[in-house]
Design an enzyme around this catalytic site. Structure first.
Site, PDB file in Angstrom:
ATOM      1  N   LYS A  81       3.122 -15.343  34.717  1.00 18.17           N
ATOM      2  CA  LYS A  81       4.523 -14.999  34.506  1.00 18.17           C
ATOM      3  C   LYS A  81       4.547 -13.672  33.755  1.00 18.17           C
ATOM      4  CE  LYS A  81       8.855 -16.905  32.812  1.00 18.17           C
ATOM      5  NZ  LYS A  81       9.189 -15.855  31.834  1.00 18.17           N
ATOM      6  N   ARG A 127      19.022  -8.946  37.524  1.00 19.92           N
ATOM      7  CA  ARG A 127      19.436 -10.336  37.634  1.00 19.92           C
ATOM      8  C   ARG A 127      20.854 -10.532  37.077  1.00 19.92           C
ATOM      9  NH1 ARG A 127      16.555 -15.310  37.122  1.00 19.92           N
ATOM     10  NH2 ARG A 127      14.708 -14.246  36.383  1.00 19.92           N
ATOM     11  N   CYS A 142      -1.012   1.057  -9.900  1.00 22.69           N
ATOM     12  CA  CYS A 142      -1.947   0.432  -8.971  1.00 22.69           C
ATOM     13  C   CYS A 142      -2.121  -1.034  -9.364  1.00 22.69           C
ATOM     14  CB  CYS A 142      -3.288   1.163  -9.018  1.00 22.69           C
ATOM     15  SG  CYS A 142      -4.588   0.318  -8.116  1.00 22.69           S
ATOM     16  N   CYS A 148      -6.047  -1.302 -10.736  1.00 23.54           N
ATOM     17  CA  CYS A 148      -6.570  -0.622 -11.919  1.00 23.54           C
ATOM     18  C   CYS A 148      -5.472  -0.206 -12.900  1.00 23.54           C
ATOM     19  CB  CYS A 148      -7.403   0.592 -11.513  1.00 23.54           C
ATOM     20  SG  CYS A 148      -6.399   1.942 -10.872  1.00 23.54           S
ATOM     21  N   CYS A 184      -3.007   5.209  -5.124  1.00 19.15           N
ATOM     22  CA  CYS A 184      -3.490   5.079  -6.495  1.00 19.15           C
ATOM     23  C   CYS A 184      -4.118   6.418  -6.887  1.00 19.15           C
ATOM     24  CB  CYS A 184      -4.530   3.963  -6.559  1.00 19.15           C
ATOM     25  SG  CYS A 184      -5.453   3.956  -8.097  1.00 19.15           S
TER      26      CYS A 184
HETATM   27 ZN   LIG Z   1      -6.199   1.795  -8.521  1.00 16.72          ZN
END
Ligand SMILES: [Zn+2]
Length: 661
Positions: A114, A135, A403, A406, A421
């Site tokens: 299909k 259709r 971040c 960190c 970051c």
């Molecule tokens: Zn970082």
């Protein structure tokens, strides 16, 4: 050329062009190059311009002859275009199957994929394409004749002479490759992407300007010959459709038992990604037309036909959280954490959100119910939010200022959507960078967990540190004994020699993948030369564009990255300079695809041999593929090669070919 000669030449050109068109678009056989075909079309066009009264509606030049419409006219279907009942499970299918056996004497069933596209009805009068309609609601559709004429797999004239009216129904779809190209082009123009090939096909057919439709490279397969041309079964219908010049839905077979039906359903589902078009299930139809008609219609759906759908490619789930991940380039990307749900046969619990702009565009909030879909990727995407189901107090996501790993401040570069970051020493970035380098150096014995352990223990910080590791470093580390530590260190030491291209990959330069790395290695030949390359030097390399060139220059302008290269060299890495190709390269511009396992060499070795002779390698089979090399247990690429008529080589034939060059 006088008119009489022109008339003869035009007739010949039309016949040839149509033959090539039929071979290429209907039979999937490339018998002439695109350029040569264009040249024939151009000659025909020029002759017709010179003698405009010789233009006929079935001339290949008339596919894009229409002027843009103001609106689509309504068309009433002679016979309504019915829809299909859907079933989702074997037991639901079994009920349908049992019902058919109870209500009819059907013994065989016709199975076909299909295809996910747009259903249309095409009417031919006295052999010429006369009208085409969508259709619509089944009774009334829209007149899309000028657009359907642009589709090369639709014949403008029937292949065998048929007086009166012939109606053929089928599916207009966009091939997976063409869909990707279309979306790439949309992205390049900053225009919205199509969510899936069905939307793209439908949107392309419903264009008021036929030139836009023509540019979308649509395809057509037939699945119903409405007019009675003597067919008594669906299988016979396929034969007649072929003779008329159509491509009937491929991968179609006649079977009898429910086991056979289930087996074909499974096999189609397995190879659905390699079919070249989108399929969302398999149609099962009573093969015998008398039995089929006898079963009648319930509401809008015929009883003798059912669509057995594949597991959903789109589901809804609830967003539990939006988390931020740090990649090796420092880019911080949002990921939606979801209530686990089944999608396309696997359990998913994460969806990519790409970047903060995407979160805002979708307005996704924690607690929202979202629609997920898979588009050929492993990680599903969020299509949209079901806003009506939003809970009070659903939390909006915030761009992190720091971040998540960190804690350093994030940066957003001018003109870019990604946030990064700012910290060079960020452990998340470095961990990803080490993993990336380990893969480029083909160090198989080290994975994310080991890298995290070594980094947490402060034993390594940056990718080149891998090559300083000694067995003693592993003493006391969880999961390591003397034997496994020695083994890993030995493996790492054995990988110190690396081809320049792989070394470039190991550095992880943005926008530089394996193929580009190979091109750069070929051109610059040493890492020092690459580091010294200017923007102009880089853009002079074929296949290297402005974005890649800028990425390379930016990368090496950064002291940190130059230090990494120096550290690799200090740790004993030997960068192997690629061989200058002095011998001729007989496979230049030939693209190869490998599938299955090889007995006498590894796949890597086979690839190297091909590249050494100038050939290219590709992951997917297309009409442009020169050869598909088929080993043991080949995948869907083998089927694709057969269906496209791409030359197939066994391992022995491949070796013989190499020897003959
Ligand atoms: Zn970082």
């Amino acid at each position: 050329m006088n008119k009489e000669d022109a008339k003869i030449r035009i007739a010949k050109l039309r016949a040839s062009i149509d033959e090539y068109r039929h071979a290429y678009h209907v039979l999937d056989q490339a018998t002439i190059s695109d350029a040569a075909l264009d040249s024939l079309k151009h000659e025909l066009y020029k002759l017709e311009q010179e003698f405009p009264d010789l233009i006929t509606p079935d001339s290949p030049t008339q596919r894009v002859g229409g002027t843009p419409l103001d609106k689509f006219e309504k068309v009433t279907h002679e016979k309504p275009m019915l829809s299909m009942e859907d079933v989702f499970t074997l037991s639901e299918f079994g009920e349908w199957f049992d019902r058919i056996h109870k209500l009819s004497n059907a013994t065989t069933f016709f199975l076909m994929p299909k295809i996910d596209g747009l259903a249309v009805s095409i009417v031919y009068v006295d052999g010429l394409l006369s009208s085409a309609a969508t259709r619509g609601d089944g009774k009334i559709g829209e007149d899309v004749t000028t657009n359907v004429r642009t589709i090369e797999s639709v014949p403008l004239r029937l292949g065998v002479g048929k007086g009166g009216t012939v109606e053929v129904r089928g599916e207009i779809y966009i091939a997976t490759d063409d869909f990707k190209k279309l979306n790439d082009a949309q992205a390049a123009k900053d225009e919205p992407l199509f969510a899936n090939p069905r939307n793209a096909a439908a949107g392309s057919v419903r264009q008021l300007d036929p030139k836009v439709t023509a540019s979308r490279h649509l395809s057509f397969v037939a699945w119903d010959l409405v007019t009675d041309l003597g067919q008594t079964t669906q299988a016979e219908e396929w034969e007649i459709l072929r003779n008329l010049g159509f491509k009937p839905t491929p991968d179609s077979i006649v079977v009898s038992t429910v086991e056979e039906i289930q087996a074909h359903w499974k096999s189609l589902q397995m190879k659905r990604d390699g079919l070249g078009f989108w399929v969302d299930g398999m149609v099962v139809r009573v093969n015998d037309n008398a039995a089929y008609d006898g079963l009648g219609v319930v509401g809008k759906t015929p009883r003798g036909l059912v669509a057995w759908k594949f597991p959903a490619e789109e589901v809804t789930s609830v967003v539990r959280d939006i988390q931020w991940f740090v990649g090796r380039t420092g880019a911080i990307t949002p990921v939606a954490v979801l209530e686990p749900t089944q999608l396309g046969g696997t359990t998913v619990q994460h969806a990519s959100l790409h970047n903060f702009d995407e979160i805002q565009r979708l307005d996704v909030r924690v607690g929202d119910t979202v629609v997920l879909y898979k588009a050929g990727d492993i990680i599903p995407k969020v299509k949209g939010v079901v806003v009506g189901l939003r809970a009070n107090g659903a939390k909006e996501a915030n761009v992190p200022k720091e971040c998540p790993v960190c804690g350093s401040p994030v940066e957003r570069k001018e003109g870019e959507v990604a946030i990064v970051c700012s910290n060079r020493q960020c452990s998340a970035q470095n961990q990803e960078a080490v993993l990336h380098a380990a893969r480029a150096f083909a160090i198989d014995g080290i994975g994310p967990a080991t890298i995290a352990t070594l980094m947490d223990a402060g034993i390594i910080q940056l990718p080149p540190d891998l090559f300083k590791l000694i067995p003693d470093d592993f003493v006391g580390l969880e999961g390591f004994g003397e034997v496994s530590a020695n083994k890993l260190v030995d493996e790492i030491q054995a990988r110190k020699e690396i081809p320049l291209a792989k070394f470039i990959v190991a550095l992880g330069i943005r926008n530089v993948g394996e193929e580009t790395a190979r091109d750069l290695a070929k051109r610059f030949r040493t890492i020092d030369a690459l580091m010294a390359a200017t923007l102009d030097d880089l853009t002079a390399v074929p296949q290297v564009g402005a974005i890649v060139a800028q990425s390379v220059v930016d990368f090496f302008a950064d002291e940190h990255h130059r230090d990494i290269v120096a550290a690799y060299v200090a740790n004993g890495i030997q960068i192997v300079v690629p061989q200058l190709t002095t011998h001729n390269q007989p496979l230049t511009n030939r693209s190869f695809v490998l599938t299955g396992g090889l007995d006498t060499m590894s796949r890597e070795e086979a690839k190297e041999k091909i590249r050494a002779l100038g050939g290219d390698l590709s992951e997917s089979v297309s009409k442009k593929t020169a050869y598909v090399i088929v080993g043991t247990d080949p995948g869907s690429k083998f089927e694709k090669a057969k269906s496209l008529g791409v030359p197939i080589l066994s391992e022995n034939e491949f070796i013989a070919m190499l020897a003959s060059l």
